[in-house]
Design a protein around this motif. Structure first.
Motif, PDB file in Angstrom:
ATOM      1  N   VAL A 114      36.721  30.372  54.436  1.00  0.00           N
ATOM      2  CA  VAL A 114      37.853  31.222  54.048  1.00  0.00           C
ATOM      3  C   VAL A 114      38.480  30.714  52.750  1.00  0.00           C
ATOM      4  CG1 VAL A 114      40.214  31.850  54.740  1.00  0.00           C
ATOM      5  CG2 VAL A 114      38.340  32.019  56.394  1.00  0.00           C
ATOM      6  N   GLY A 115      38.628  29.402  52.618  1.00  0.00           N
ATOM      7  CA  GLY A 115      39.283  28.830  51.438  1.00  0.00           C
ATOM      8  C   GLY A 115      38.494  29.033  50.161  1.00  0.00           C
ATOM      9  N   ALA A 116      37.181  29.145  50.296  1.00  0.00           N
ATOM     10  CA  ALA A 116      36.356  29.324  49.102  1.00  0.00           C
ATOM     11  C   ALA A 116      36.263  30.800  48.705  1.00  0.00           C
ATOM     12  CB  ALA A 116      34.951  28.780  49.353  1.00  0.00           C
ATOM     13  N   ALA A 117      36.553  31.682  49.664  1.00  0.00           N
ATOM     14  CA  ALA A 117      36.366  33.122  49.422  1.00  0.00           C
ATOM     15  C   ALA A 117      37.158  33.674  48.217  1.00  0.00           C
ATOM     16  CB  ALA A 117      36.683  33.901  50.696  1.00  0.00           C
ATOM     17  N   PRO A 118      38.453  33.291  48.079  1.00  0.00           N
ATOM     18  CA  PRO A 118      39.191  33.830  46.927  1.00  0.00           C
ATOM     19  C   PRO A 118      38.737  33.263  45.583  1.00  0.00           C
ATOM     20  CG  PRO A 118      40.686  32.799  48.536  1.00  0.00           C
ATOM     21  CD  PRO A 118      39.308  32.474  48.950  1.00  0.00           C
ATOM     22  N   MET A 119      38.160  32.066  45.599  1.00  0.00           N
ATOM     23  CA  MET A 119      37.756  31.432  44.334  1.00  0.00           C
ATOM     24  C   MET A 119      36.923  32.393  43.496  1.00  0.00           C
ATOM     25  SD  MET A 119      38.449  27.972  44.803  1.00  0.00           S
ATOM     26  CE  MET A 119      37.367  27.220  43.685  1.00  0.00           C
ATOM     27  N   GLN A 120      35.956  33.038  44.165  1.00  0.00           N
ATOM     28  CA  GLN A 120      35.096  33.943  43.403  1.00  0.00           C
ATOM     29  C   GLN A 120      35.243  35.382  43.902  1.00  0.00           C
ATOM     30  OE1 GLN A 120      31.017  33.889  43.944  1.00  0.00           O
ATOM     31  NE2 GLN A 120      31.028  33.066  45.996  1.00  0.00           N
ATOM     32  N   ASN A 121      36.359  35.668  44.596  1.00  0.00           N
ATOM     33  CA  ASN A 121      36.607  37.032  45.065  1.00  0.00           C
ATOM     34  C   ASN A 121      35.334  37.604  45.675  1.00  0.00           C
ATOM     35  OD1 ASN A 121      37.691  39.610  45.460  1.00  0.00           O
ATOM     36  ND2 ASN A 121      37.282  40.243  43.334  1.00  0.00           N
ATOM     37  N   ILE A 122      34.895  37.003  46.788  1.00  0.00           N
ATOM     38  CA  ILE A 122      33.607  37.397  47.380  1.00  0.00           C
ATOM     39  C   ILE A 122      33.570  38.901  47.621  1.00  0.00           C
ATOM     40  CG2 ILE A 122      33.039  35.160  48.435  1.00  0.00           C
ATOM     41  CD1 ILE A 122      33.960  36.339  51.135  1.00  0.00           C
ATOM     42  N   GLY A 123      32.390  39.461  47.439  1.00  0.00           N
ATOM     43  CA  GLY A 123      32.260  40.911  47.579  1.00  0.00           C
ATOM     44  C   GLY A 123      30.874  41.304  48.018  1.00  0.00           C
ATOM     45  N   ALA A 124      30.802  42.414  48.744  1.00  0.00           N
ATOM     46  CA  ALA A 124      29.501  42.964  49.126  1.00  0.00           C
ATOM     47  C   ALA A 124      29.699  44.363  49.684  1.00  0.00           C
ATOM     48  CB  ALA A 124      28.824  42.087  50.181  1.00  0.00           C
ATOM     49  N   LYS A 130      39.694  40.960  47.383  1.00  0.00           N
ATOM     50  CA  LYS A 130      40.945  41.339  46.722  1.00  0.00           C
ATOM     51  C   LYS A 130      41.533  42.627  47.327  1.00  0.00           C
ATOM     52  CE  LYS A 130      39.531  43.973  42.576  1.00  0.00           C
ATOM     53  NZ  LYS A 130      39.289  45.204  43.283  1.00  0.00           N
ATOM     54  N   ASP A 131      40.685  43.438  47.974  1.00  0.00           N
ATOM     55  CA  ASP A 131      41.141  44.709  48.559  1.00  0.00           C
ATOM     56  C   ASP A 131      42.076  44.502  49.755  1.00  0.00           C
ATOM     57  OD1 ASP A 131      39.382  45.807  46.692  1.00  0.00           O
ATOM     58  OD2 ASP A 131      37.740  45.946  48.141  1.00  0.00           O
ATOM     59  N   THR A 132      41.955  43.385  50.455  1.00  0.00           N
ATOM     60  CA  THR A 132      42.806  43.138  51.633  1.00  0.00           C
ATOM     61  C   THR A 132      43.599  41.830  51.502  1.00  0.00           C
ATOM     62  OG1 THR A 132      40.882  42.119  52.659  1.00  0.00           O
ATOM     63  CG2 THR A 132      41.411  44.371  53.354  1.00  0.00           C
ATOM     64  N   PHE A 133      43.402  41.137  50.388  1.00  0.00           N
ATOM     65  CA  PHE A 133      44.057  39.838  50.191  1.00  0.00           C
ATOM     66  C   PHE A 133      45.564  40.033  50.022  1.00  0.00           C
ATOM     67  CE2 PHE A 133      45.856  36.602  47.521  1.00  0.00           C
ATOM     68  CZ  PHE A 133      45.224  35.424  47.865  1.00  0.00           C
ATOM     69  N   GLU A 134      46.358  39.310  50.828  1.00  0.00           N
ATOM     70  CA  GLU A 134      47.817  39.393  50.698  1.00  0.00           C
ATOM     71  C   GLU A 134      48.337  38.204  49.885  1.00  0.00           C
ATOM     72  OE1 GLU A 134      49.791  41.762  51.751  1.00  0.00           O
ATOM     73  OE2 GLU A 134      51.788  40.875  51.752  1.00  0.00           O
ATOM     74  N   GLU A 135      48.023  36.993  50.338  1.00  0.00           N
ATOM     75  CA  GLU A 135      48.449  35.790  49.605  1.00  0.00           C
ATOM     76  C   GLU A 135      47.668  34.581  50.094  1.00  0.00           C
ATOM     77  OE1 GLU A 135      52.613  35.153  50.613  1.00  0.00           O
ATOM     78  OE2 GLU A 135      52.013  34.100  52.417  1.00  0.00           O
ATOM     79  N   LEU A 136      47.742  33.511  49.319  1.00  0.00           N
ATOM     80  CA  LEU A 136      47.154  32.260  49.807  1.00  0.00           C
ATOM     81  C   LEU A 136      48.136  31.121  49.582  1.00  0.00           C
ATOM     82  CD1 LEU A 136      46.125  30.338  47.254  1.00  0.00           C
ATOM     83  CD2 LEU A 136      44.160  31.834  47.284  1.00  0.00           C
ATOM     84  N   GLU A 137      47.919  30.055  50.341  1.00  0.00           N
ATOM     85  CA  GLU A 137      48.699  28.835  50.140  1.00  0.00           C
ATOM     86  C   GLU A 137      47.737  27.747  49.687  1.00  0.00           C
ATOM     87  OE1 GLU A 137      52.402  29.378  53.237  1.00  0.00           O
ATOM     88  OE2 GLU A 137      50.718  28.116  53.834  1.00  0.00           O
ATOM     89  N   ALA A 138      48.167  26.999  48.697  1.00  0.00           N
ATOM     90  CA  ALA A 138      47.291  25.954  48.170  1.00  0.00           C
ATOM     91  C   ALA A 138      48.130  24.735  47.815  1.00  0.00           C
ATOM     92  CB  ALA A 138      46.573  26.463  46.931  1.00  0.00           C
ATOM     93  N   LEU A 139      47.564  23.585  48.057  1.00  0.00           N
ATOM     94  CA  LEU A 139      48.266  22.351  47.738  1.00  0.00           C
ATOM     95  C   LEU A 139      47.958  21.967  46.302  1.00  0.00           C
ATOM     96  CD1 LEU A 139      49.953  20.472  49.724  1.00  0.00           C
ATOM     97  CD2 LEU A 139      48.117  18.847  49.324  1.00  0.00           C
ATOM     98  N   THR A 174      44.717  25.944  51.314  1.00  0.00           N
ATOM     99  CA  THR A 174      44.929  25.569  52.724  1.00  0.00           C
ATOM    100  C   THR A 174      44.853  26.779  53.656  1.00  0.00           C
ATOM    101  OG1 THR A 174      47.304  25.719  52.397  1.00  0.00           O
ATOM    102  CG2 THR A 174      46.310  23.538  52.160  1.00  0.00           C
ATOM    103  N   SER A 175      45.284  27.960  53.179  1.00  0.00           N
ATOM    104  CA  SER A 175      45.179  29.151  54.031  1.00  0.00           C
ATOM    105  C   SER A 175      45.142  30.411  53.185  1.00  0.00           C
ATOM    106  CB  SER A 175      46.368  29.230  54.994  1.00  0.00           C
ATOM    107  OG  SER A 175      47.528  29.576  54.263  1.00  0.00           O
ATOM    108  N   VAL A 176      44.596  31.462  53.781  1.00  0.00           N
ATOM    109  CA  VAL A 176      44.573  32.773  53.116  1.00  0.00           C
ATOM    110  C   VAL A 176      45.051  33.815  54.118  1.00  0.00           C
ATOM    111  CG1 VAL A 176      43.174  34.443  51.837  1.00  0.00           C
ATOM    112  CG2 VAL A 176      42.517  32.027  51.810  1.00  0.00           C
ATOM    113  N   THR A 177      45.935  34.711  53.665  1.00  0.00           N
ATOM    114  CA  THR A 177      46.434  35.782  54.536  1.00  0.00           C
ATOM    115  C   THR A 177      45.881  37.126  54.074  1.00  0.00           C
ATOM    116  OG1 THR A 177      48.447  34.525  54.923  1.00  0.00           O
ATOM    117  CG2 THR A 177      48.532  36.876  55.455  1.00  0.00           C
TER     118      THR A 177
END
Ligand code: EPU
Length: 333
Positions: A114-124, A130-139, A174-177
């Motif tokens: 899950v944490g790696a998914a936003p890095m490259q905006n996984i798609g298929a 990005k279509d359902t991404f609300e926010e993420l928390e990162a240290l 640390t998390s993705v919503t």
């Protein structure tokens, strides 16, 4: 020294000077306080499904192992699901599919966390996170502070985000919503999904049907990393100017294309690589997958150096034949 072979889906043997599995945010805080992360270079690893180790890593590898999935908010139509960065992406998808929460079912079976998914905006299959991404928390590794990134702040693009640019190497996600839908609009636009649903006589597909179709399509084309080392698509699909595409199409009438932003055109790298004669070619322990030319594979015992050399040969030959420059999607370490 830790061998990273079990931690990368290419199955490449590479030694890390130090290796730590991060199981809690406080553990990460301690590492920062002890200045462990300013003493030597560090690398954050999720599922290791988008990296190619071309040499040993003279630094500290931090494996994101944070776990947990919870609902943080609900309304009549939506549900907000927060998943820890170390959760396996496909486990999250199946969790949501089973609950009938829609939005990420087209992203079934994508390897990684899950944490790696936003890095490259996984798609298929017509959907990106990005279509359902609300926010993420990162240290923030430098300050030790937990920061939030909204969808806009992530600056998502095709296989792109701020975490590949300005924010590269500075944050531990640390998390993705995700904001998922209780009354989802299903996306069956990607040709293969429609064909399969028809074959299965499904007229009114459910979220679970879409997930099953995507799983079946992926399994028919893409090698299972547990059986054959690979990192999915090795290259990005090039996005070119329309005028360049027109010239290319004149000489290659069968080339496929998809509209991209700003009037540009996205063309399938797999097609270019196949036309350049690489599909299914094996060179000792490595090669180009026989069913999907965009995927480089390690039959076992292959090295990162061999794979990157092959990648450069492919880039050169596609450039010579079509004048198009392929760029790797995989992170080369
Ligand atoms: N094609 C070829 N030769 C091949 C394979 C495909 O000519 O060996 C042609 C097909 O005919 C088709 C086109 O290329 O018209 C596109 O093929 P496909 O639908 O398999 O998708 P792709 O563009 O090759 C992208 C993603 C995949 C994702 C699929 C489905 C990138 C870099 N790759 O591949 O993502 O699963 O679309 O949406 O965008 C990944 O990123 O690791 C990944 C697997």
């Amino acid at each position: 020294m830790t061998n990273l072979l079990p931690y990368n889906t290419f199955g490449i043997s590479a030694l890390a000077s130090q290796f730590v599995e991060v199981n809690s945010v406080s553990q990460l805080h301690n590492l920062i306080q002890e200045k462990k992360l300013s003493e030597i270079p560090f690398l954050i690893l999720g599922g290791g499904s988008n990296v190619l180790f071309t040499k040993d890593y003279a630094g500290l590898v931090l494996k994101n192992n944070l776990k947990g999935i919870k609902v943080t908010k609900k309304d009549e139509n939506h549900i907000w699901v927060k998943a820890a960065g170390g959760e396996i992406w496909h486990d999250l998808v199946i969790h949501c599919v089973n609950k009938n929460w829609g939005g990420i079912e087209n992203l079934s079976l994508i390897p990684g966390t899950v944490g790696a998914a936003p890095m490259q905006n996984i798609g298929a299959y017509g959907v990106e996170i990005k279509d359902t991404f609300e926010e993420l928390e990162a240290l923030n590794i430098q300050t030790g502070e937990l920061e939030k990134f909204t969808n806009e702040q992530c600056n998502f693009g095709y296989r792109e985000s701020i975490f590949k640019h300005e924010a590269k190497g500075k944050y531990f996600i640390t998390s993705v919503t995700f904001k998922l839908s209780k009354k989802p609009v299903l996306n069956t636009s990607y040709g293969d999904i429609e064909i399969l649903l028809k074959e299965w006589d499904i007229v009114k597909p459910t979220i679970a049907d879409i997930s099953k179709a995507v799983i079946a399509i992926r399994q028919s084309k893409l090698p299972d990393p547990a059986l054959l080392g690979n990192a999915g698509s090795f290259f990005k699909n090039p996005v070119i100017e329309f005028s360049v595409f027109e010239k290319l199409q004149k000489n290659n009438p069968t080339i496929k294309s998809f509209p991209a932003s700003d009037g540009k055109v996205k063309i399938p790298a797999a097609w270019l690589i196949e036309q350049a004669g690489w599909k299914g070619k094996r060179f000792g322990n490595i090669g180009v997958h026989e069913k999907q030319a965009l995927v480089l594979v390690n039959y076992g015992g292959g090295t990162g150096k061999e794979l990157i050399d092959l990648a450069y040969k492919i880039i050169d030959s596609v450039k010579a034949k079509f004048g198009v420059v392929l760029t790797p999607e995989v992170n080369i370490i």
